[in-house]
Design a protein around this motif. Structure first.
Motif, mmCIF file in Angstrom:
data_model
loop_
_atom_site.group_PDB
_atom_site.id
_atom_site.type_symbol
_atom_site.label_atom_id
_atom_site.label_comp_id
_atom_site.label_asym_id
_atom_site.label_seq_id
_atom_site.Cartn_x
_atom_site.Cartn_y
_atom_site.Cartn_z
ATOM 1 N N VAL A 66 0.862 -1.182 0.000
ATOM 2 C CA VAL A 66 0.000 0.000 0.000
ATOM 3 C C VAL A 66 0.899 1.232 0.000
ATOM 4 O O VAL A 66 1.930 1.264 0.679
ATOM 5 C CB VAL A 66 -0.952 0.003 1.220
ATOM 6 N N ALA A 67 0.531 2.232 -0.795
ATOM 7 C CA ALA A 67 1.393 3.399 -0.948
ATOM 8 C C ALA A 67 1.348 4.325 0.268
ATOM 9 O O ALA A 67 2.375 4.854 0.704
ATOM 10 C CB ALA A 67 1.014 4.177 -2.206
ATOM 11 N N ARG A 68 0.154 4.528 0.829
ATOM 12 C CA ARG A 68 0.016 5.460 1.944
ATOM 13 C C ARG A 68 -0.888 4.858 3.011
ATOM 14 O O ARG A 68 -1.796 4.075 2.719
ATOM 15 C CB ARG A 68 -0.552 6.807 1.472
ATOM 16 N N TYR A 69 -0.601 5.223 4.272
ATOM 17 C CA TYR A 69 -1.423 4.787 5.395
ATOM 18 C C TYR A 69 -1.605 5.961 6.336
ATOM 19 O O TYR A 69 -0.628 6.554 6.800
ATOM 20 C CB TYR A 69 -0.772 3.602 6.121
ATOM 21 N N GLN A 70 -2.862 6.326 6.566
ATOM 22 C CA GLN A 70 -3.209 7.470 7.417
ATOM 23 C C GLN A 70 -2.446 8.718 7.009
ATOM 24 O O GLN A 70 -1.936 9.481 7.832
ATOM 25 C CB GLN A 70 -2.938 7.139 8.887
ATOM 26 N N GLY A 71 -2.377 8.919 5.690
ATOM 27 C CA GLY A 71 -1.769 10.128 5.151
ATOM 28 C C GLY A 71 -0.263 10.104 5.055
ATOM 29 O O GLY A 71 0.337 11.045 4.519
ATOM 30 N N MET A 72 0.393 9.042 5.539
ATOM 31 C CA MET A 72 1.855 8.963 5.480
ATOM 32 C C MET A 72 2.295 7.940 4.440
ATOM 33 O O MET A 72 1.640 6.908 4.257
ATOM 34 C CB MET A 72 2.427 8.584 6.853
ATOM 35 N N ARG A 73 3.414 8.234 3.784
ATOM 36 C CA ARG A 73 3.953 7.311 2.790
ATOM 37 C C ARG A 73 4.468 6.060 3.487
ATOM 38 O O ARG A 73 5.122 6.132 4.527
ATOM 39 C CB ARG A 73 5.093 7.973 2.020
ATOM 40 N N VAL A 74 4.156 4.891 2.913
ATOM 41 C CA VAL A 74 4.591 3.617 3.493
ATOM 42 C C VAL A 74 5.946 3.243 2.907
ATOM 43 O O VAL A 74 6.131 3.218 1.691
ATOM 44 C CB VAL A 74 3.554 2.512 3.210
ATOM 45 N N GLU A 75 6.898 2.947 3.783
ATOM 46 C CA GLU A 75 8.239 2.565 3.370
ATOM 47 C C GLU A 75 8.402 1.047 3.428
ATOM 48 O O GLU A 75 7.701 0.356 4.173
ATOM 49 C CB GLU A 75 9.286 3.200 4.305
ATOM 50 N N CYS A 76 9.339 0.528 2.664
ATOM 51 C CA CYS A 76 9.691 -0.885 2.803
ATOM 52 C C CYS A 76 10.581 -1.043 4.033
ATOM 53 O O CYS A 76 11.207 -0.081 4.500
ATOM 54 C CB CYS A 76 10.405 -1.395 1.554
ATOM 55 N N ALA A 77 10.613 -2.239 4.580
ATOM 56 C CA ALA A 77 11.402 -2.492 5.783
ATOM 57 C C ALA A 77 12.880 -2.613 5.437
ATOM 58 O O ALA A 77 13.250 -3.383 4.551
ATOM 59 C CB ALA A 77 10.918 -3.762 6.468
ATOM 60 N N ARG A 78 13.706 -1.864 6.125
ATOM 61 C CA ARG A 78 15.143 -1.954 5.889
ATOM 62 C C ARG A 78 15.682 -3.231 6.526
ATOM 63 O O ARG A 78 15.371 -3.516 7.684
ATOM 64 C CB ARG A 78 15.858 -0.740 6.485
ATOM 65 N N PRO A 79 16.473 -4.012 5.804
ATOM 66 C CA PRO A 79 17.002 -5.265 6.362
ATOM 67 C C PRO A 79 17.737 -5.028 7.680
ATOM 68 O O PRO A 79 18.580 -4.144 7.783
ATOM 69 C CB PRO A 79 17.960 -5.754 5.264
ATOM 70 N N GLY A 80 17.367 -5.806 8.701
ATOM 71 C CA GLY A 80 18.009 -5.707 10.002
ATOM 72 C C GLY A 80 17.480 -4.603 10.892
ATOM 73 O O GLY A 80 17.906 -4.476 12.042
ATOM 74 N N GLU A 81 16.536 -3.801 10.404
ATOM 75 C CA GLU A 81 16.010 -2.693 11.203
ATOM 76 C C GLU A 81 15.117 -3.219 12.326
ATOM 77 O O GLU A 81 14.306 -4.120 12.121
ATOM 78 C CB GLU A 81 15.205 -1.746 10.310
ATOM 79 N N ASN A 82 15.268 -2.665 13.501
ATOM 80 C CA ASN A 82 14.448 -3.034 14.653
ATOM 81 C C ASN A 82 13.151 -2.234 14.617
ATOM 82 O O ASN A 82 13.156 -1.013 14.794
ATOM 83 C CB ASN A 82 15.207 -2.773 15.953
ATOM 84 N N LEU A 83 12.035 -2.939 14.415
ATOM 85 C CA LEU A 83 10.732 -2.279 14.310
ATOM 86 C C LEU A 83 9.880 -2.478 15.554
ATOM 87 O O LEU A 83 8.689 -2.177 15.537
ATOM 88 C CB LEU A 83 9.976 -2.821 13.087
ATOM 89 N N ALA A 84 10.471 -2.964 16.633
ATOM 90 C CA ALA A 84 9.701 -3.327 17.814
ATOM 91 C C ALA A 84 8.949 -2.148 18.418
ATOM 92 O O ALA A 84 7.880 -2.320 19.012
ATOM 93 C CB ALA A 84 10.619 -3.951 18.871
ATOM 94 N N ALA A 85 9.483 -0.939 18.283
ATOM 95 C CA ALA A 85 8.849 0.221 18.914
ATOM 96 C C ALA A 85 7.578 0.661 18.189
ATOM 97 O O ALA A 85 6.770 1.406 18.763
ATOM 98 C CB ALA A 85 9.838 1.384 18.971
ATOM 99 N N GLY A 86 7.384 0.228 16.968
ATOM 100 C CA GLY A 86 6.208 0.649 16.214
ATOM 101 C C GLY A 86 4.956 -0.115 16.604
ATOM 102 O O GLY A 86 5.009 -1.207 17.168
#
Length: 265
Positions: free
Chosen positions: A160-180
């Motif tokens: 999906v290109a946008r979510y709640q008005g913000m651009r959606v990014e792909c996940a960077r390899p090794g990035e910690n997303l736990a806080a989201g």
């Protein structure tokens, strides 16, 4: 008459009790139960085995894999490394909250999505499902100032290109997303592939599939075998069991019996 010490008499009594109980419960009782089982329930006592072509091909209690395209397929299995392992009967123990992929281990949601795509491709129907995108779970991680497509590492294009008005990014390899904040995104797709085609049973050895899954496979099996579709559907009905006691559960199709019937065995 020899009088034994009290402590020795107690030991001798215990040894005699052990010997008697061993014979009763370890020899006589098992032999009696085995004999009655063979007499009254011979088929079940010997494993409910089914034969075809002059050899044993399986048990009516245990599901198995059918790699050939001209056969009906069982539901997925999580028993053992390759599935359908009777020595490792088990479930994946993954629940509906398991939606985020990890390195080397896709989430339950992504497994369901991938299976649905594979079944759809095999049966010539849409493999799309709600909460699925491109064969993985449609999940975003929402941060205060950015949104990440959690199961689609870069350079993949987010589902999906946008979510709640913000651009959606792909996940960077090794990035910690736990806080989201984890948000599964429900799409507009309508599932055609039945749920038992994409989820494993608790034991991993379920011998049955739903009538809907059997009907979905019928055109492929008829085409591969050069049979009339009506004939294949008649075999499905002949190998369908009704609800237990008339009201418990759902009708189910026994896969091994159905495939034996297809082979004329």
């Amino acid at each position: 008459m020899i009088l034994l010490p009290a402590w020795l008499r107690r030991i001798w009594a215990a040894v005699r009790a052990l010997a008697v109980l061993t014979v009763l419960t370890g020899v006589i009782y098992p032999l009696a139960v085995t004999g009655l089982a063979q007499l009254l329930f011979h088929h079940q006592a010997n494993g409910s085995l089914l034969a075809g072509g002059g050899r044993t091909v399986g048990s009516e209690l245990i599901g198995q894999n059918f790699p050939e395209s001209g056969y009906f397929q069982s539901r997925p299995s999580a028993a053992g490394k390759d599935g359908y392992d009777t020595l490792a009967t088990a479930a994946s123990n993954l629940g509906p909250e398991d939606v985020l992929d990890r390195p080397g281990r896709p989430s339950l949601l992504s497994q369901v999505c991938a299976r649905s795509v594979a079944v759809g491709r095999r049966e010539g129907v849409s493999g799309a499902r709600p909460y699925c995108a491109d064969g993985v779970g449609a999940v975003v991680k929402v941060f205060p100032y950015r949104v990440v497509s959690a199961n689609q590492p870069c350079p993949a294009t987010p589902f999906v290109a946008r979510y709640q008005g913000m651009r959606v990014e792909c996940a960077r390899p090794g990035e910690n997303l736990a806080a989201g904040r984890t948000v599964p995104v429900r799409g507009k797709a309508r599932a055609v592939v039945p749920v038992d085609a994409v989820t494993a049973s608790g034991s991993g050895l379920d011998p049955d599939i739903s009538v809907a899954y059997a009907e979905l496979q019928a055109p492929r099996v008829a085409r591969e075998r050069g049979l009339d579709l009506a004939r294949v559907r008649a075999l499905i009905r002949a190998n369908t069991t009704g609800r237990a006691l008339g009201f418990l559960g759902e009708p189910a199709v026994h896969v091994l019996r159905l495939n034996l019937a297809l082979d004329g065995r």
